[in-house]
Structure formats: structure tokens, C-alpha cells
Motif scaffolding. Structure first.
Motif, PDB file in Angstrom:
ATOM      1  N   ARG A 159       0.817  -1.212   0.000  1.00 32.59           N
ATOM      2  CA  ARG A 159       0.000   0.000   0.000  1.00 32.59           C
ATOM      3  C   ARG A 159       0.852   1.264   0.000  1.00 32.59           C
ATOM      4  NH1 ARG A 159      -4.628  -0.582   4.479  1.00 32.59           N
ATOM      5  NH2 ARG A 159      -5.383   1.270   3.348  1.00 32.59           N
ATOM      6  N   ASN A 160       2.146   1.105   0.226  1.00 26.77           N
ATOM      7  CA  ASN A 160       3.043   2.268   0.190  1.00 26.77           C
ATOM      8  C   ASN A 160       3.487   2.509  -1.253  1.00 26.77           C
ATOM      9  OD1 ASN A 160       4.759   4.362   0.815  1.00 26.77           O
ATOM     10  ND2 ASN A 160       6.170   3.152   2.045  1.00 26.77           N
ATOM     11  N   THR A 161       2.542   2.859  -2.071  1.00 27.18           N
ATOM     12  CA  THR A 161       2.779   2.973  -3.517  1.00 27.18           C
ATOM     13  C   THR A 161       3.575   4.209  -3.914  1.00 27.18           C
ATOM     14  OG1 THR A 161       0.642   4.094  -3.774  1.00 27.18           O
ATOM     15  CG2 THR A 161       0.687   1.688  -4.063  1.00 27.18           C
ATOM     16  N   GLU A 162       3.678   5.195  -3.018  1.00 26.15           N
ATOM     17  CA  GLU A 162       4.378   6.435  -3.365  1.00 26.15           C
ATOM     18  C   GLU A 162       5.706   6.596  -2.626  1.00 26.15           C
ATOM     19  OE1 GLU A 162       1.994  10.013  -4.242  1.00 26.15           O
ATOM     20  OE2 GLU A 162       0.375   8.945  -3.233  1.00 26.15           O
ATOM     21  N   ASN A 163       6.236   5.484  -2.133  1.00 28.72           N
ATOM     22  CA  ASN A 163       7.543   5.516  -1.468  1.00 28.72           C
ATOM     23  C   ASN A 163       7.558   6.456  -0.266  1.00 28.72           C
ATOM     24  OD1 ASN A 163      10.191   4.567  -1.264  1.00 28.72           O
ATOM     25  ND2 ASN A 163      11.023   6.315  -2.358  1.00 28.72           N
ATOM     26  N   MET A 164       6.490   6.449   0.492  1.00 31.85           N
ATOM     27  CA  MET A 164       6.405   7.287   1.687  1.00 31.85           C
ATOM     28  C   MET A 164       7.382   6.760   2.730  1.00 31.85           C
ATOM     29  SD  MET A 164       2.858   8.282   3.630  1.00 31.85           S
ATOM     30  CE  MET A 164       2.686   9.905   4.381  1.00 31.85           C
ATOM     31  N   ARG A 165       7.966   7.648   3.498  1.00 27.02           N
ATOM     32  CA  ARG A 165       8.873   7.221   4.557  1.00 27.02           C
ATOM     33  C   ARG A 165       8.102   6.311   5.520  1.00 27.02           C
ATOM     34  NH1 ARG A 165      13.318  10.388   3.625  1.00 27.02           N
ATOM     35  NH2 ARG A 165      12.876  12.389   2.617  1.00 27.02           N
ATOM     36  N   TRP A 166       8.764   5.239   5.951  1.00 24.75           N
ATOM     37  CA  TRP A 166       8.038   4.149   6.598  1.00 24.75           C
ATOM     38  C   TRP A 166       7.345   4.539   7.900  1.00 24.75           C
ATOM     39  CZ3 TRP A 166       6.279   0.273   4.108  1.00 24.75           C
ATOM     40  CH2 TRP A 166       6.940  -0.171   2.951  1.00 24.75           C
ATOM     41  N   LYS A 167       7.987   5.336   8.715  1.00 26.28           N
ATOM     42  CA  LYS A 167       7.336   5.698   9.978  1.00 26.28           C
ATOM     43  C   LYS A 167       6.092   6.530   9.704  1.00 26.28           C
ATOM     44  CE  LYS A 167      10.038   6.641  13.415  1.00 26.28           C
ATOM     45  NZ  LYS A 167      10.954   7.324  14.367  1.00 26.28           N
ATOM     46  N   ARG A 168       6.185   7.479   8.806  1.00 24.07           N
ATOM     47  CA  ARG A 168       5.034   8.301   8.454  1.00 24.07           C
ATOM     48  C   ARG A 168       3.944   7.466   7.783  1.00 24.07           C
ATOM     49  NH1 ARG A 168       6.071  14.018   8.576  1.00 24.07           N
ATOM     50  NH2 ARG A 168       8.209  14.427   9.222  1.00 24.07           N
ATOM     51  N   PHE A 169       4.378   6.513   6.959  1.00 27.71           N
ATOM     52  CA  PHE A 169       3.402   5.645   6.301  1.00 27.71           C
ATOM     53  C   PHE A 169       2.623   4.815   7.330  1.00 27.71           C
ATOM     54  CE2 PHE A 169       2.509   1.326   4.764  1.00 27.71           C
ATOM     55  CZ  PHE A 169       1.560   1.619   3.789  1.00 27.71           C
ATOM     56  N   LEU A 170       3.318   4.242   8.297  1.00 20.66           N
ATOM     57  CA  LEU A 170       2.646   3.430   9.307  1.00 20.66           C
ATOM     58  C   LEU A 170       1.636   4.252  10.091  1.00 20.66           C
ATOM     59  CD1 LEU A 170       5.621   1.265  10.634  1.00 20.66           C
ATOM     60  CD2 LEU A 170       3.737   0.525   9.173  1.00 20.66           C
ATOM     61  N   TYR A 171       2.010   5.475  10.424  1.00 19.45           N
ATOM     62  CA  TYR A 171       1.062   6.324  11.146  1.00 19.45           C
ATOM     63  C   TYR A 171      -0.096   6.747  10.260  1.00 19.45           C
ATOM     64  CZ  TYR A 171       3.558   6.600  15.518  1.00 19.45           C
ATOM     65  OH  TYR A 171       4.110   6.277  16.740  1.00 19.45           O
ATOM     66  N   LYS A 172       0.171   6.929   8.990  1.00 23.07           N
ATOM     67  CA  LYS A 172      -0.913   7.262   8.056  1.00 23.07           C
ATOM     68  C   LYS A 172      -1.921   6.121   7.991  1.00 23.07           C
ATOM     69  CE  LYS A 172      -1.690   8.781   3.259  1.00 23.07           C
ATOM     70  NZ  LYS A 172      -2.557   7.701   2.744  1.00 23.07           N
ATOM     71  N   MET A 173      -1.417   4.891   7.898  1.00 23.79           N
ATOM     72  CA  MET A 173      -2.300   3.730   7.880  1.00 23.79           C
ATOM     73  C   MET A 173      -3.064   3.588   9.195  1.00 23.79           C
ATOM     74  SD  MET A 173      -2.053   2.272   4.894  1.00 23.79           S
ATOM     75  CE  MET A 173      -2.055   3.998   4.352  1.00 23.79           C
ATOM     76  N   LEU A 174      -2.386   3.852  10.279  1.00 24.93           N
ATOM     77  CA  LEU A 174      -3.018   3.774  11.589  1.00 24.93           C
ATOM     78  C   LEU A 174      -4.136   4.802  11.719  1.00 24.93           C
ATOM     79  CD1 LEU A 174      -2.506   2.136  14.228  1.00 24.93           C
ATOM     80  CD2 LEU A 174      -1.191   4.108  15.033  1.00 24.93           C
ATOM     81  N   CYS A 175      -3.857   6.007  11.269  1.00 25.10           N
ATOM     82  CA  CYS A 175      -4.855   7.077  11.368  1.00 25.10           C
ATOM     83  C   CYS A 175      -6.050   6.813  10.457  1.00 25.10           C
ATOM     84  CB  CYS A 175      -4.215   8.421  11.018  1.00 25.10           C
ATOM     85  SG  CYS A 175      -2.997   8.967  12.227  1.00 25.10           S
ATOM     86  N   GLU A 176      -5.800   6.338   9.258  1.00 25.13           N
ATOM     87  CA  GLU A 176      -6.903   6.054   8.343  1.00 25.13           C
ATOM     88  C   GLU A 176      -7.773   4.924   8.879  1.00 25.13           C
ATOM     89  OE1 GLU A 176      -5.425   5.313   4.453  1.00 25.13           O
ATOM     90  OE2 GLU A 176      -4.816   7.400   4.117  1.00 25.13           O
ATOM     91  N   GLY A 177      -7.138   3.950   9.492  1.00 22.78           N
ATOM     92  CA  GLY A 177      -7.900   2.835  10.028  1.00 22.78           C
ATOM     93  C   GLY A 177      -8.783   3.228  11.193  1.00 22.78           C
ATOM     94  N   ASP A 178      -8.333   4.187  11.991  1.00 21.36           N
ATOM     95  CA  ASP A 178      -9.103   4.618  13.157  1.00 21.36           C
ATOM     96  C   ASP A 178     -10.048   5.766  12.846  1.00 21.36           C
ATOM     97  OD1 ASP A 178      -6.479   4.097  15.624  1.00 21.36           O
ATOM     98  OD2 ASP A 178      -7.927   2.732  14.736  1.00 21.36           O
ATOM     99  N   GLY A 179      -9.906   6.329  11.637  1.00 19.94           N
ATOM    100  CA  GLY A 179     -10.800   7.414  11.265  1.00 19.94           C
ATOM    101  C   GLY A 179     -10.403   8.768  11.783  1.00 19.94           C
TER     102      GLY A 179
END
Length: 203
Positions: A159-179
Motif C-alpha cells: 500500500r506504500n505505492t508512493e515511497n512514503m517514509r516508513w514511519k510516516r506511512f505506518l502512522y498514516k495507515m493507523l490514522c486512516e484505520g481509526d478514522g
């Protein structure tokens, strides 16, 4: 009489070289003792960095002591007994944050190797550091972390299709999942801080 600025700089440089040498030496011994788990080399690097005082992983590398020793034995057998040191620290105020990261990573495991379970804890603890995730974990480069994520958490990594930095990507996924969202930009493309989140090239 205190040291001069030049003497202090020289001392710090010597300590840095000694630390790097100790890390490299321990890494080589652990890597040579690897017992066949696909994550032997990555864990050897993290352990060597942690034991020599580098990275940002806390006491026992973020694992309970019994699991810490079980991880070392699984990967390196008797050679794992060399791993000692690190630092004593905790992020008690962020325990719920760590647990949310753990839950997300656990749900995304490839389920190919026992070490994935320990990597969940290592990565979650590494996210509490303040540098790039690969550096906080004690890895040597961002590409090494990218390979680790793709091999062990493929559904999440793809899902990290745009080469986002990994820590920021993980938090992005976490935030999207929790709304809920930390970032207020309408889209990543419109954000003025895009270079801070996305790696132009592999470090």
C-alpha cells in the motif's frame, strides 16, 4: 583543567569509531551464527546496533526479557549470549500508541517465519524514536527496511505505492484505520511538506 574544543572533538571521534568497530564486529559474529531464519541478517544488524548504544530501541529492544532471549536463541543460538547492553528507557505515556501499531502489524504478517512476531514489537518500539525508522531500528539503510517490510508485512507494504517514509506511512495507515488524522493537508500532493514524508530516493 578541562579539555579544549579540539581535544573534545577528537575524543568524540575516537568513541564514534570505536562504537562503529564494535558494532561491525558483533554483527559479523551474529550473522555468521545465523540459524536459517530469513530475518537473521536484519535482526543481527539491529542487535549489534542496540548492543553498541546506537539506534533508539529501549530496554530489551522493546520485547519482554524472556522473548528477547528467545529471539536471540532462535536466530543465533549460543552466539546470541554476546548481545548485552543497550539502554533502559520507556515510553509509558505512549503505550496505547505502541499497542495500536502492534495490532496493525500483527494483522499484516506474511506468516512465513517465527521472527515476524518479534519484528512486530521491534518496529512498534522503533516508531517511538525521533529519527527515520530504519535508523531508530539500528538498520544500515532505508532500502534494508523496505526489504524487511515487503518480506514480512507484504499486504501493508504494497500500500506504500508512493515511497512514503516508513514511519510516516505506518502512522498514516493507523490514522486512516481509526478514522482520525494527524495531517490537515487535503491530499499529499497538495501538502507543502511533501518532501518530509516521501523519499525522493532510497537513503
Amino acid at each position: 583543567m578541562g579539555m579544549s574544543g579540539a581535544e573534545q572533538t577528537l575524543r568524540e571521534r575516537r568513541l564514534s569509531i570505536a562504537g562503529a568497530t564494535a558494532r561491525h564486529s558483533l554483527f559479523r559474529r551474529l550473522a555468521a551464527a545465523g540459524r536459517g531464519d530469513p530475518n537473521d541478517i536484519a535482526v543481527a544488524g539491529m542487535c549489534a546496533t542496540w548492543a553498541s548504544g546506537g539506534g533508539a530501541l529501549p530496554q530489551w529492544m522493546g520485547l519482554p526479557p524472556t522473548l528477547f532471549r528467545k529471539m536471540l536463541d532462535h536466530h543465533f543460538g549460543a552466539a546470541g549470549r554476546e548481545v548485552a547492553g543497550g539502554r533502559a528507557s520507556s515510553e509509558e505515556g505512549r503505550l496505547s500508541e505502541v499497542q495500536d501499531l502492534r495490532d496493525m502489524l500483527l494483522a499484516s504478517r506474511a506468516r512465513r517465519a517465527p521472527s515476524e512476531r518479534w519484528l512486530v514489537d521491534l518496529i512498534s518500539a522503533g516508531c517511538m524514536g525521533y529519527d527515520h525508522l530504519w535508523s531508530d531500528l539500528g538498520l544500515m539503510s532505508r532500502p534494508e527496511l523496505t526489504g524487511l517490510m515487503r518480506a514480512n508485512f507484504p499486504r501493508l507494504a504494497e500500500r506504500n505505492t508512493e515511497n512514503m517514509r516508513w514511519k510516516r506511512f505506518l502512522y498514516k495507515m493507523l490514522c486512516e484505520g481509526d478514522g482520525w488524522y494527524i495531517c490537515r493537508a487535503p491530499t499529499c500532493q497538495e501538502c507543502s511538506e511533501r518532501p518530509a514524508c516521501f523519499a525522493v530516493e532510497e537513503e
